[in-house]
Design a protein around this motif. Structure first.
Motif, PDB file in Angstrom:
ATOM      1  N   THR A 143      47.921  -3.927 110.597  1.00 34.34           N
ATOM      2  CA  THR A 143      47.652  -4.361 109.223  1.00 34.34           C
ATOM      3  C   THR A 143      46.212  -4.109 108.791  1.00 34.34           C
ATOM      4  OG1 THR A 143      47.111  -6.601 109.997  1.00 34.34           O
ATOM      5  CG2 THR A 143      49.419  -6.159 109.364  1.00 34.34           C
ATOM      6  N   THR A 144      45.389  -3.630 109.686  1.00 33.20           N
ATOM      7  CA  THR A 144      43.964  -3.482 109.364  1.00 33.20           C
ATOM      8  C   THR A 144      43.604  -2.089 108.870  1.00 33.20           C
ATOM      9  OG1 THR A 144      43.486  -2.930 111.669  1.00 33.20           O
ATOM     10  CG2 THR A 144      43.303  -5.247 111.030  1.00 33.20           C
ATOM     11  N   GLY A 145      44.435  -1.096 109.151  1.00 34.93           N
ATOM     12  CA  GLY A 145      44.145   0.252 108.699  1.00 34.93           C
ATOM     13  C   GLY A 145      43.036   0.911 109.491  1.00 34.93           C
ATOM     14  N   LEU A 146      42.431   1.928 108.881  1.00 30.37           N
ATOM     15  CA  LEU A 146      41.360   2.691 109.497  1.00 30.37           C
ATOM     16  C   LEU A 146      40.173   2.762 108.548  1.00 30.37           C
ATOM     17  CD1 LEU A 146      43.451   5.694 110.888  1.00 30.37           C
ATOM     18  CD2 LEU A 146      42.498   3.811 112.236  1.00 30.37           C
ATOM     19  N   VAL A 147      39.036   3.142 109.085  1.00 32.41           N
ATOM     20  CA  VAL A 147      37.892   3.417 108.220  1.00 32.41           C
ATOM     21  C   VAL A 147      38.293   4.504 107.231  1.00 32.41           C
ATOM     22  CG1 VAL A 147      35.573   4.416 108.149  1.00 32.41           C
ATOM     23  CG2 VAL A 147      36.149   2.722 109.900  1.00 32.41           C
ATOM     24  N   GLN A 148      37.933   4.303 105.965  1.00 34.46           N
ATOM     25  CA  GLN A 148      38.288   5.284 104.943  1.00 34.46           C
ATOM     26  C   GLN A 148      37.648   6.636 105.266  1.00 34.46           C
ATOM     27  OE1 GLN A 148      37.635   3.962 100.944  1.00 34.46           O
ATOM     28  NE2 GLN A 148      37.908   5.999 100.066  1.00 34.46           N
ATOM     29  N   PRO A 149      38.436   7.688 105.443  1.00 35.58           N
ATOM     30  CA  PRO A 149      37.876   8.982 105.846  1.00 35.58           C
ATOM     31  C   PRO A 149      36.777   9.497 104.925  1.00 35.58           C
ATOM     32  CG  PRO A 149      40.259   8.996 106.088  1.00 35.58           C
ATOM     33  CD  PRO A 149      39.915   7.715 105.392  1.00 35.58           C
ATOM     34  N   ALA A 150      36.892   9.240 103.626  1.00 32.45           N
ATOM     35  CA  ALA A 150      35.883   9.734 102.681  1.00 32.45           C
ATOM     36  C   ALA A 150      34.505   9.152 102.967  1.00 32.45           C
ATOM     37  CB  ALA A 150      36.305   9.411 101.250  1.00 32.45           C
ATOM     38  N   LEU A 151      34.471   7.943 103.545  1.00 34.64           N
ATOM     39  CA  LEU A 151      33.186   7.306 103.852  1.00 34.64           C
ATOM     40  C   LEU A 151      32.480   7.965 105.031  1.00 34.64           C
ATOM     41  CD1 LEU A 151      34.115   3.518 103.477  1.00 34.64           C
ATOM     42  CD2 LEU A 151      32.962   4.992 101.812  1.00 34.64           C
ATOM     43  N   VAL A 192      33.913  13.300 113.217  1.00 31.02           N
ATOM     44  CA  VAL A 192      34.731  14.360 112.629  1.00 31.02           C
ATOM     45  C   VAL A 192      36.211  14.094 112.890  1.00 31.02           C
ATOM     46  CG1 VAL A 192      35.267  16.826 112.720  1.00 31.02           C
ATOM     47  CG2 VAL A 192      32.881  16.071 112.771  1.00 31.02           C
ATOM     48  N   PHE A 193      36.559  13.664 114.091  1.00 30.57           N
ATOM     49  CA  PHE A 193      37.957  13.331 114.393  1.00 30.57           C
ATOM     50  C   PHE A 193      38.442  12.205 113.481  1.00 30.57           C
ATOM     51  CE2 PHE A 193      37.008  14.615 119.069  1.00 30.57           C
ATOM     52  CZ  PHE A 193      37.047  15.952 118.714  1.00 30.57           C
ATOM     53  N   PHE A 194      37.600  11.174 113.273  1.00 33.91           N
ATOM     54  CA  PHE A 194      37.987  10.065 112.403  1.00 33.91           C
ATOM     55  C   PHE A 194      38.278  10.553 110.986  1.00 33.91           C
ATOM     56  CE2 PHE A 194      35.020   6.982 114.917  1.00 33.91           C
ATOM     57  CZ  PHE A 194      35.837   7.101 116.019  1.00 33.91           C
ATOM     58  N   ALA A 195      37.519  11.548 110.551  1.00 27.71           N
ATOM     59  CA  ALA A 195      37.586  11.968 109.151  1.00 27.71           C
ATOM     60  C   ALA A 195      38.742  12.908 108.859  1.00 27.71           C
ATOM     61  CB  ALA A 195      36.268  12.628 108.742  1.00 27.71           C
ATOM     62  N   VAL A 232      27.527   1.643 105.616  1.00 26.06           N
ATOM     63  CA  VAL A 232      28.560   1.445 104.594  1.00 26.06           C
ATOM     64  C   VAL A 232      29.960   1.367 105.200  1.00 26.06           C
ATOM     65  CG1 VAL A 232      29.710   2.507 102.610  1.00 26.06           C
ATOM     66  CG2 VAL A 232      27.211   2.382 102.690  1.00 26.06           C
ATOM     67  N   PRO A 233      30.412   2.329 106.005  1.00 25.07           N
ATOM     68  CA  PRO A 233      31.766   2.199 106.567  1.00 25.07           C
ATOM     69  C   PRO A 233      31.901   1.056 107.564  1.00 25.07           C
ATOM     70  CG  PRO A 233      30.648   4.137 107.469  1.00 25.07           C
ATOM     71  CD  PRO A 233      29.797   3.622 106.356  1.00 25.07           C
ATOM     72  N   ILE A 234      30.789   0.607 108.131  1.00 27.95           N
ATOM     73  CA  ILE A 234      30.862  -0.571 109.002  1.00 27.95           C
ATOM     74  C   ILE A 234      31.188  -1.809 108.180  1.00 27.95           C
ATOM     75  CG2 ILE A 234      29.525  -2.107 110.497  1.00 27.95           C
ATOM     76  CD1 ILE A 234      27.977   0.351 111.461  1.00 27.95           C
ATOM     77  N   LEU A 235      30.577  -1.921 107.006  1.00 31.01           N
ATOM     78  CA  LEU A 235      30.707  -3.130 106.200  1.00 31.01           C
ATOM     79  C   LEU A 235      31.992  -3.181 105.378  1.00 31.01           C
ATOM     80  CD1 LEU A 235      27.035  -3.541 104.895  1.00 31.01           C
ATOM     81  CD2 LEU A 235      28.148  -4.737 106.785  1.00 31.01           C
ATOM     82  N   LEU A 236      32.495  -2.034 104.959  1.00 27.12           N
ATOM     83  CA  LEU A 236      33.671  -2.024 104.093  1.00 27.12           C
ATOM     84  C   LEU A 236      34.952  -2.171 104.910  1.00 27.12           C
ATOM     85  CD1 LEU A 236      32.796   0.730 101.458  1.00 27.12           C
ATOM     86  CD2 LEU A 236      32.588  -1.751 101.271  1.00 27.12           C
TER      87      LEU A 236
END
Length: 603
Positions: free
Chosen positions: A180-188, A220-223, A160-164
């Motif tokens: 401009t691309t942001g980061l993977v949404q932490p909640a995911l 965990v660091f990403f989140a 899911v976080p790969i695709l979104l």
């Protein structure tokens, strides 16, 4: 070594198997020096095509497309984009967890089928190995429907976080204003983190397959961390992995790994070069001074010193030189095709080296001292080094992977010995998607004798490592007429039972033996296991067990690592000295054929 044809040992298949066990080991070990496993280059090509097409090109195309950067062949446009870094980590975990990255294919002992992983983890009734008995709700060794659902949910949670697409991050915008691309949404990332832990508590095999000791901290660091802290924490993580592995390689074991791995490397075509890694081929095939120099300077010193340079240097030219050195280090490992075949792991580490230390150098505000709080730095370091320290002091408590002893040669290991005809019983194991490797090879068209000699090459490989000399000594001491028995390398054997192997003897310890025994019921004296724990970093001995699948542990003891390293692989001077600390005398005498106990051996 041909492209399609293997370099088979120069023996007569019709008579070779009638020779004594250690005579066979000598012939196969000497053959290994010049040819390694003799794998056809077509197999190596298949691995590289898999890595290139599925992992590198496929993963990069997917990640860049879903991140809004690209095209994927425009590397200069995306190589330092944080969301690409995050998603490539997730992509790596996904492939590892499925079983199509490390420990895949024939070099890892998976002949037919070439995949383990999902074939086992998504199958109800398959063997499940819990890491700790005291954890609630983990009783038993059978994979349930809940286990299957947890595993499949884990795979989905990674996809899911790969695709979104990414989401904006204020911390990222402050540090990199033009992003401009942001980061993977932490909640995911909450679901994959939770499922990583839940799957691992139920089955350590899944956790180790997905390399949780390295990738779970990254998730965990990403989140939870703001961007700058996330990058610095990721630097600390990769340096702990490198330095931990480097420290573990100082000792007696690693030189044996280097010589045997060099012999197996398809990119080392000259037999004369391979021989230089041994003292006096064919009379003495213990590691040479060149092997030791390569191990402790080209290996240990590089893995310890270079990460420290990367972590603290601010001069761009020094950083560039250190990055190039570590990338070459990982490319060298890739070229050797180690038996666990961790190709994807080495590719991602090469990329991470470039991304973290060239993309976000210490001099640009990403030094350890730039973390938002020094206490946070201390806490992260303490967590990252906890299991490596514990695992090196008490290897019985921690897998060698969280202990950061990758390919150090200091492994928990085992050999399996089957009385004539008893190995076939393993094929009756229910809910098992594979057969014994000997049967896999015969199903591929190998004549029985050729298949058997091929499998015996794996135990000859084990004899070339320090713990192999001790394990063979145990077989010679404990089993009467061992020459008639079938001996198997447990690392290969266990992957046909649980779907994964990576050099970790904790995957085939007494828990696995008991799980198999409960399902099949070997008779006493039919399946005997000699098993040894890793050497604690502060001791000069290794602790072993002799296990009868039907009776349990029948002997415990130790051997000195110095004695194991000093012996030739084929033990021409007999078994190395063994210090027995406990023994079930009746069972020992039945196996060894001795009428009276050797009381002088027991302390």
């Amino acid at each position: 070594m041909g492209f399609k044809e293997a370099d088979f040992p120069p023996v007569d298949p019709e008579t070779f198997l009638d020779k004594p066990l250690m005579e066979r080991m000598k012939a196969l070990a000497l053959h290994w020096v010049e040819y390694g496993f003799g794998t056809p280059k077509m197999i190596h090509t298949i691995y590289m095509v898999k890595v290139l097409i599925l992992y590198v090109l496929g993963g990069t195309a997917l990640v860049t497309w879903t991140s809004g950067v690209g095209p994927f062949w425009d590397v200069a446009h995306w190589w330092n984009q944080p969301i690409v870094y995050q998603k490539l980590i997730l992509w790596t975990v996904l492939l590892e967890a499925i079983g199509i990255a490390g420990s895949w294919g024939p070099i890892a002992g998976k002949f037919k089928p070439m995949i383990g992983g999902i074939l086992f983890y998504a199958r109800r009734g398959a063997i499940r190995l819990r890491p700790w008995r005291r954890v609630p709700f983990t009783d038993g060794d059978c994979r349930t429907g809940v286990d299957v659902l947890l595993y499949l949910a884990f795979l989905a949670s990674l996809l899911v976080p790969i695709l979104l697409p990414g989401v904006p991050s204020a911390a990222l915008s402050d540090a990199v204003p033009d992003n401009t691309t942001g980061l993977v949404q932490p909640a995911l990332l909450i679901a994959p983190i939770a499922l990583y832990i839940l799957c691992g508590l139920r089955d350590k095999t899944i956790f180790l397959t997905a390399r949780g000791e390295q990738y779970l901290p990254a998730l965990v660091f990403f989140a939870v961390l703001p961007f700058v802290d996330m990058i610095i924490a990721a630097k600390l993580l990769i340096c702990v992995v490198w330095i931990g592995a480097g420290i573990s390689k100082y000792g007696y074991h690693f030189s044996n790994v280097v010589s045997a791995m060099t012999s197996n490397g398809p990119c080392v075509p000259f037999k004369s070069v391979k021989r230089r890694y041994y003292r006096d081929f064919p009379r003495d095939i213990r590691p040479s001074k060149l092997a030791s120099l390569t191990a402790h300077v080209g290996g240990s010193a590089v893995e310890i010193a270079t990460p420290l340079v990367l972590l603290f240097a601010t001069n761009r030219w020094i950083i560039l030189a250190a990055v190039v050195l570590m990338v070459m280090f990982h490319l060298t490992i890739i070229s050797m095709f180690a038996l666990a075949v961790p190709q994807e792991w080495n590719v991602i580490f090469a990329y991470l080296t470039v991304f973290l230390f060239l993309g976000f150098p210490a001099g640009d505000g990403y030094a350890v001292t730039d973390m938002s709080s020094p206490w946070l730095t201390v806490a992260i370091v303490a967590v990252l080094v906890f299991f490596p320290i514990l695992g090196n002091l008490r290897p019985d408590l921690v897998s060698f992977l969280p202990s950061m002893r990758q390919y150090a040669g200091n492994w928990a290991s085992a050999l399996w010995a089957f009385a004539p005809g008893a190995e076939e019983k393993l094929n009756a194991l229910p809910h098992r998607p594979t057969k014994n490797q000997i049967d896999q090879l015969q199903a591929m068209g190998y004549p029985p004798a050729v298949a058997e000699i091929t499998m015996q090459q794996t135990i000859a490989w084990r004899s070339m490592h320090s713990q192999g000399r001790g394990l063979f000594s145990l077989l010679l001491k404990n089993i009467h007429e061992i020459d008639r028995w079938t001996v198997r390398e447990a690392e290969f054997g266990c992957n046909s039972l649980i779907g994964f192997n990576f050099g970790d003897g904790h995957l085939h310890n007494l828990d696995l033996i008991n799980a198999v025994q409960a399902r099949i019921g070997f008779e006493p004296g039919e399946w005997v296991i000699v098993w040894v724990e890793s050497q604690p970093i502060h001791r000069g001995t290794q602790e072993y067990q002799v296990i009868d699948a039907a009776l349990g542990v029948i002997e415990r003891g130790t051997w000195r690592v110095r004695d194991a390293v000093a012996a030739q692989p084929w033990l021409p001077d007999g078994p190395i000295p063994l210090q027995v600390t406990w023994r079930r005398e009746e069972a020992f005498r039945a196996l060894s054929g001795r009428a009276e106990p050797e009381s002088e051996m027991v302390s």
